[in-house]
Design an enzyme around this catalytic site. Structure first.
Site, PDB file in Angstrom:
ATOM      1  N   ASN A 353       0.439  10.412  -0.493  1.00  0.00           N
ATOM      2  CA  ASN A 353       1.148  10.802   0.710  1.00  0.00           C
ATOM      3  C   ASN A 353       0.408  10.370   1.962  1.00  0.00           C
ATOM      4  O   ASN A 353      -0.394   9.446   1.922  1.00  0.00           O
ATOM      5  CB  ASN A 353       1.486  12.289   0.730  1.00  0.00           C
ATOM      6  CG  ASN A 353       2.926  12.517   1.168  1.00  0.00           C
ATOM      7  OD1 ASN A 353       3.273  12.282   2.327  1.00  0.00           O
ATOM      8  ND2 ASN A 353       3.779  12.926   0.245  1.00  0.00           N
ATOM      9  N   HIS A 355      -2.054  11.261   3.986  1.00  0.00           N
ATOM     10  CA  HIS A 355      -3.505  11.080   4.046  1.00  0.00           C
ATOM     11  C   HIS A 355      -3.939   9.884   3.201  1.00  0.00           C
ATOM     12  O   HIS A 355      -4.861   9.148   3.564  1.00  0.00           O
ATOM     13  CB  HIS A 355      -4.229  12.346   3.576  1.00  0.00           C
ATOM     14  CG  HIS A 355      -5.676  12.373   3.929  1.00  0.00           C
ATOM     15  ND1 HIS A 355      -6.675  12.083   3.020  1.00  0.00           N
ATOM     16  CD2 HIS A 355      -6.303  12.644   5.112  1.00  0.00           C
ATOM     17  CE1 HIS A 355      -7.849  12.192   3.612  1.00  0.00           C
ATOM     18  NE2 HIS A 355      -7.656  12.516   4.886  1.00  0.00           N
ATOM     19  N   CYS A 356      -3.261   9.665   2.085  1.00  0.00           N
ATOM     20  CA  CYS A 356      -3.618   8.568   1.175  1.00  0.00           C
ATOM     21  C   CYS A 356      -3.395   7.187   1.784  1.00  0.00           C
ATOM     22  O   CYS A 356      -4.029   6.217   1.363  1.00  0.00           O
ATOM     23  CB  CYS A 356      -2.795   8.661  -0.102  1.00  0.00           C
ATOM     24  SG  CYS A 356      -2.903  10.232  -0.972  1.00  0.00           S
ATOM     25  N   ILE A 357      -2.481   7.067   2.736  1.00  0.00           N
ATOM     26  CA  ILE A 357      -2.139   5.745   3.269  1.00  0.00           C
ATOM     27  C   ILE A 357      -2.816   5.465   4.609  1.00  0.00           C
ATOM     28  O   ILE A 357      -2.534   4.451   5.243  1.00  0.00           O
ATOM     29  CB  ILE A 357      -0.610   5.579   3.406  1.00  0.00           C
ATOM     30  CG1 ILE A 357      -0.026   6.532   4.452  1.00  0.00           C
ATOM     31  CG2 ILE A 357       0.062   5.762   2.048  1.00  0.00           C
ATOM     32  CD1 ILE A 357       1.451   6.293   4.754  1.00  0.00           C
TER      33      ILE A 357
END
Length: 378
Positions: A353, A355-357
């Site tokens: 999501n 934060h991951c990108i």
């Protein structure tokens, strides 16, 4: 050219700052991988563009795009967002990008971790991952930051720090034999100290249910500020997430941070549970055995996977029944920032999501080494 250094951040008195500290910018990658993003990645691209636009309210955003996607990315993003041509294997900048460190003088450098697609040939999600393993180096060259190449496999989503010497992580991820089977917990703590400057590691157990990253901490728990964390939560004892979050809560409750403080723990109710629909399995190329996309599989959904910007909190909107509750919790935790929700199910379908990108660049001053470092190169 920035230098490859043969020392370590701790030796040079550098420390990874907290995400809530001031940024000079944020990096992202434009999605296109057809075996992960459905329908030619068009729905995901719209979600990524919305995230980038929200973050750009308070800081510079740079998006890396492939040669084939550069024109499309440039046309899809506001003019204020910088687009840089860069080869990648997928779009998870948090995990493939550098972790930035800073010293007391405000100098910024970067840590370049080894990357093996969340498990290599033993549970990894795709092959090859060679271009992703080069992303951190490329980002640091664009930023003009000197680089440390760390001798361990680690993704940025597997760690979260308070900027004062404390690091959060999970045993499920960092102790997984598909990352660094030759290292035990003590040896990992030493390397985390050497490359991030931390002095205290708080180990939680498992991550969010069905997280294909093997339990990244950034989907489960993160620092709000020094001494305070937010933890994904459910009161439903029949949900497998209940025992995981309960165990994490107990571990956090009994921990002390690097400054000797007990942690204040805020609970953030999870969405759903959410499941992939049959329609959402369509339009994904069936080429990677490590990335199955099946109908009715549970999605690793969490509101903790938000981005802390200079003036904003960019959070995923995932469940109409829970979105407003989550937003109100984040508004209470970050009263000085504007909470912006972005429809993020398409990002979740890809395995992560907001934060991951994303990957923040701390505010400081870049002082790149101009002469050749002994044992290194410029």
């Amino acid at each position: 050219m920035p230098a490859l250094l043969n020392t370590t951040p701790a030796n040079d008195e550098f420390l990874m700052p907290g995400e809530f500290e001031p940024h000079s910018g944020c990096w992202m990658i434009w999605p296109e991988r057809p075996s992960n993003w459905r329908l030619g990645a068009k729905p995901a691209q719209a979600a990524f563009a919305a995230v980038a636009t929200a973050i750009a309210i308070g800081e510079r955003v740079t998006v890396a795009a492939s040669r084939e996607q550069y024109v499309n990315a440039r046309a899809s993003l506001p003019d204020a967002i910088r687009v840089v041509e860069m080869s990648t294997n997928d779009a998870w900048m948090r995990d493939v990008g550098p972790s930035f460190v800073i010293n007391r003088a405000g100098e910024v450098r970067g840590v370049d971790w080894l990357f093996n697609a969340w498990g290599g040939l033993s549970g990894g999600l795709y092959f090859p991952w060679d271009q992703d393993d080069l992303v951190a180096r490329k980002v640091l060259e664009v930023e003009g930051c000197d680089r440390y190449r760390a001798p361990l496999v680690l993704e940025g989503g597997a760690i979260h720090v308070d900027g004062e010497g404390t690091l959060l992580t999970t045993e499920e991820c960092l102790l997984n034999p598909n990352r660094n089977p030759h290292l035990d917990k003590g040896q990992l703590e030493i390397l985390l100290h050497e490359y991030l400057g931390v002095t205290s590691v708080i180990w939680l157990g498992k991550g969010v249910v069905e997280d294909e990253t093997n339990g990244h901490i950034d989907n489960l728990c993160c620092f709000v500020r020094p001494g305070e964390v937010v933890l994904t939560w459910t009161d439903n004892k029949r949900d497998p997430q209940y025992e995981i979050s309960r165990d994490a809560y107990e571990r956090l409750k009994s921990s002390r941070d690097a400054q000797g403080r007990k942690l204040k723990i805020h609970k953030l109710a999870q969405p759903g549970p959410l499941f992939r629909t049959a329609a959402e399995t369509q339009g994904v190329d069936r080429t990677d055995a490590g990335m199955p996309r099946q109908a009715r599989e549970r999605l690793a959904a969490s509101y903790v996977n938000f981005y802390i910007g200079n003036s904003t909190i960019v959070m995923p909107l995932l469940d109409p029944k829970q979105d407003r509750i989550a937003a109100n919790t984040l508004k209470r935790l970050f009263p000085e920032r504007r909470v912006i929700g972005v429809q993020a199910r398409e990002i979740l379908l890809g395995g992560g999501n907001i934060h991951c990108i994303t990957q923040q660049v701390p505010l400081g001053r870049v002082v790149a080494t101009r002469k050749r470092s002994r044992g290194g190169k410029t």
